[in-house]
Scaffold this motif. Structure first.
Motif, short mmCIF file in Angstrom:
data_model
loop_
_atom_site.label_atom_id
_atom_site.label_comp_id
_atom_site.label_asym_id
_atom_site.label_seq_id
_atom_site.Cartn_x
_atom_site.Cartn_y
_atom_site.Cartn_z
N ALA A 146 -4.00 -3.74 4.27
CA ALA A 146 -4.38 -3.07 3.03
C ALA A 146 -3.44 -1.91 2.76
O ALA A 146 -2.95 -1.26 3.68
CB ALA A 146 -5.81 -2.56 3.12
N PRO A 147 -3.18 -1.63 1.49
CA PRO A 147 -2.38 -0.44 1.17
C PRO A 147 -3.12 0.83 1.58
O PRO A 147 -4.35 0.84 1.69
CB PRO A 147 -2.22 -0.52 -0.35
CG PRO A 147 -3.24 -1.47 -0.84
CD PRO A 147 -3.61 -2.37 0.31
N GLY A 148 -2.39 1.90 1.80
CA GLY A 148 -2.96 3.14 2.30
C GLY A 148 -4.02 3.75 1.40
O GLY A 148 -4.91 4.46 1.89
N TRP A 149 -3.99 3.48 0.12
CA TRP A 149 -4.97 4.06 -0.80
C TRP A 149 -6.33 3.38 -0.75
O TRP A 149 -7.33 3.93 -1.20
CB TRP A 149 -4.45 4.03 -2.24
CG TRP A 149 -4.15 2.65 -2.76
CD1 TRP A 149 -2.93 2.04 -2.77
CD2 TRP A 149 -5.08 1.71 -3.33
NE1 TRP A 149 -3.04 0.77 -3.31
CE2 TRP A 149 -4.36 0.56 -3.66
CE3 TRP A 149 -6.44 1.75 -3.59
CZ2 TRP A 149 -4.96 -0.56 -4.23
CZ3 TRP A 149 -7.04 0.64 -4.16
CH2 TRP A 149 -6.30 -0.51 -4.47
N PHE A 150 -6.39 2.15 -0.20
CA PHE A 150 -7.61 1.35 -0.30
C PHE A 150 -8.79 1.97 0.46
O PHE A 150 -9.89 2.06 -0.07
CB PHE A 150 -7.33 -0.07 0.17
CG PHE A 150 -8.49 -1.03 0.02
CD1 PHE A 150 -9.28 -1.02 -1.12
CD2 PHE A 150 -8.78 -1.94 1.01
CE1 PHE A 150 -10.35 -1.91 -1.27
CE2 PHE A 150 -9.83 -2.83 0.87
CZ PHE A 150 -10.62 -2.81 -0.26
N LEU A 151 -8.57 2.40 1.70
CA LEU A 151 -9.68 2.95 2.48
C LEU A 151 -10.26 4.22 1.85
O LEU A 151 -11.48 4.31 1.68
CB LEU A 151 -9.25 3.20 3.93
CG LEU A 151 -10.33 3.74 4.86
CD1 LEU A 151 -11.54 2.82 4.92
CD2 LEU A 151 -9.75 3.95 6.26
#
Length: 186
Positions: A146-151
Motif C-alpha cells: 500500500a502507498p504510505g498515505w493509505f494507513l
C-alpha cells in the motif's frame, strides 16, 4: 493504488451488507448478553465509551509513533498501540453485533414528524459505515504494497466515524438520560 481501491471497495461492500442485514433482520434480545452489566443497553454504553477512549488513545499513539508530537516515542508504544487497537476492534464488533441483532437498522423520515428520530437514523448509518471503515483499516494495516498515505487515511476515517458513532449513541444517551441504572433508566 490498487490496494487502497480494493480496501475502500471491500469496506463499502461490508458496510452495505451490514446495513441490509440490519434492515431485514427481525430485532430480538435473544442471542444477546449483558456481560454482567445491568442490561444490554448498559453494556453497550459502557463498551462504547471505552471504544471512544481507545479511539482517542489510538490517535495520540499514531501521532506519537509517526513523530508528530515532537517527543520521541518509547519502545513499548508500538506494542501498546497494536494491543489497544485489537481491543478496540473486538469491542466495536461486540457492540455492533448487539446493536444490529437487538435493534437492527432503523430508518425513517428526516422530517420533523418522521417515525424515527434523525439521530437514530444517522447513528445507524454511521454504525454501518464504521464496520466498513474497520475493514478498510484492517486492509491498510495488513497490506504490504500500500502507498504510505493509505494507513493514516484509513485510520483517520475509522477514528472520525467511531467518534461520530459514540457521540450519537453512548454520549447522547448519557447526556439525555444519565448513566443506565441511575435515576430509573436502563
Amino acid at each position: 493504488m490498487t490496494v487502497p481501491l480494493v480496501g475502500f471497495a471491500a469496506g463499502a461492500v461490508v458496510a452495505l451488507l451490514v446495513g441490509v442485514f440490519g434492515k431485514v433482520h427481525d430485532p430480538t434480545l435473544a442471542g444477546t448478553t449483558a456481560f454482567g452489566f445491568g442490561s444490554v443497553i448498559a453494556m453497550k454504553i459502557a463498551l462504547s465509551i471505552v471504544v471512544g477512549v481507545l479511539a482517542v488513545l489510538q490517535l495520540v499513539g499514531a501521532l506519537w509513533l509517526y513523530d508528530r508530537l515532537g517527543v520521541r516515542a518509547p519502545a513499548w508504544l508500538g506494542t501498546a498501540h497494536r494491543i489497544s487497537g485489537a481491543v478496540a476492534f473486538l469491542l466495536i464488533v461486540v457492540v455492533a453485533y448487539h446493536c444490529l441483532w437487538a435493534i437492527g437498522l432503523e430508518t425513517g423520515s428526516f422530517a420533523s414528524g418522521g417515525s424515527v428520530p434523525t439521530r437514530t437514523v444517522v447513528h445507524g448509518v454511521l454504525g454501518c459505515v464504521a464496520i466498513g471503515a474497520l475493514v478498510v483499516k484492517v486492509v491498510a494495516v495488513r497490506a504490504r504494497r500500500a502507498p504510505g498515505w493509505f494507513l493514516p487515511v484509513a485510520g483517520g476515517l475509522l477514528f472520525t466515524v467511531v467518534v461520530a458513532v459514540v457521540l450519537t449513541s453512548a454520549v447522547w444517551y448519557v447526556a439525555a438520560n444519565g448513566w443506565p441504572g441511575s435515576a430509573g433508566y436502563g
